[in-house]
Design an enzyme around this catalytic site. Structure first.
Site, PDB file in Angstrom:
ATOM      1  CG  HIS A 152      -4.896   5.012   4.897  1.00  0.00           C
ATOM      2  ND1 HIS A 152      -4.467   4.579   3.663  1.00  0.00           N
ATOM      3  CD2 HIS A 152      -3.774   5.437   5.539  1.00  0.00           C
ATOM      4  CE1 HIS A 152      -3.163   4.737   3.565  1.00  0.00           C
ATOM      5  NE2 HIS A 152      -2.714   5.258   4.693  1.00  0.00           N
ATOM      6  CB  CYS A 185      -3.408   0.712  -2.362  1.00  0.00           C
ATOM      7  SG  CYS A 185      -3.576   2.414  -2.942  1.00  0.00           S
ATOM      8  CB  CYS A 238      -9.320   4.699   1.359  1.00  0.00           C
ATOM      9  SG  CYS A 238      -7.622   5.072   1.887  1.00  0.00           S
ATOM     10  CD  GLU A 277       0.526   6.521   6.181  1.00  0.00           C
ATOM     11  OE1 GLU A 277       1.510   5.847   6.512  1.00  0.00           O
ATOM     12  OE2 GLU A 277      -0.497   6.038   5.657  1.00  0.00           O
ATOM     13  CG  ASP A 326      -1.900   1.154   1.264  1.00  0.00           C
ATOM     14  OD1 ASP A 326      -2.283   1.633   0.177  1.00  0.00           O
ATOM     15  OD2 ASP A 326      -2.270   1.602   2.361  1.00  0.00           O
ATOM     16  CB  SER A 327       0.283   4.770  -0.719  1.00  0.00           C
ATOM     17  OG  SER A 327      -0.894   5.017   0.027  1.00  0.00           O
TER      18      SER A 327
END
Length: 215
Positions: A188, A74, A186, A155, A11-12
């Site tokens: 996240h 992601c 997402c 994040e 993932d990012s």
């Protein structure tokens, strides 16, 4: 490939760890290699060309680690790069994304009629959820909203007051009025699901890949 070879997940940033956690629960004996590309986060603000480039580099790294399966954890990368990558590495390992399990769940969930989707600009602009859902369920209306600030806030672990205000601002958007369920587009976003649920109520249907990764 050998069964002892690892599963690669990327993932990012930290969002994909929600997927890694669920995979570990389902397959506790598997070795997992996680790649968090924090250097280039968030992917959702990048061009499709750059997202594909980052994904290619990471997958090349994971293939060199002899991964037998790679999960693109992601939504931005899944929506932009999955189909292109599938054509190039399908003979080298199994490639999975975090969108298909959600679509598979929705296909047979008859109570869903008006569904909202929140995600990064890249995911929302790709229109992937609406296209996939309406291909299987023409009776469902899909309402999408880009929520670009959320991934970075999560994040960076910004203070809860700021998070709450921004979450409420997005969820109060007229695009999401009257929905009966919401896709967290997402990886996240499950980390702030309690904030989202407090806005809609405990009985509201919230859908994310972490709940259906085994489908």
């Amino acid at each position: 490939m050998k069964t002892i070879n690892p599963i690669g997940i990327f993932d990012s940033g930290i969002g994909g760890l929600t997927i890694a956690h669920e995979v570990n629960k389902i397959l506790p004996n598997e070795k997992i290699i996680y790649f968090g590309d924090t250097q280039h986060l968030p992917y959702g603000e990048k061009s499709p060309k750059k997202i594909l480039y980052y994904c290619e580099k990471i997958i090349d790294f994971l293939l060199k680690k002899n991964c037998k399966c790679i999960i693109i954890a992601c939504n931005s990368a899944s929506s932009i790069a999955f189909q292109k990558l599938l054509k190039t590495i399908s003979e080298e390992c199994i490639l999975c994304n975090v969108i298909d399990p959600v679509i598979k769940y929705i296909e047979f969930e008859e109570s869903i009629k008006k569904i909202g989707v929140i995600g990064t600009k890249a995911t929302i602009n790709s229109n992937i959820y609406q296209t996939a859902i309406n291909k299987l369920r023409k009776d469902i209306n899909v309402y999408s909203l880009a929520t670009p600030l959320l991934a970075s806030l999560i994040e960076e672990n910004n203070n809860s007051v700021l998070q709450n205000k921004i979450v409420e601002m997005y969820l109060a958007n007229k695009n999401l009025n009257g929905i009966d369920s919401l896709i967290l587009g997402c990886t996240h976003y499950p980390l702030i699901e309690p904030k989202i649920r407090s806005f809609y109520g405990q009985d509201f249907k919230i859908i994310s890949a972490i709940d259906h990764i085994g489908l």
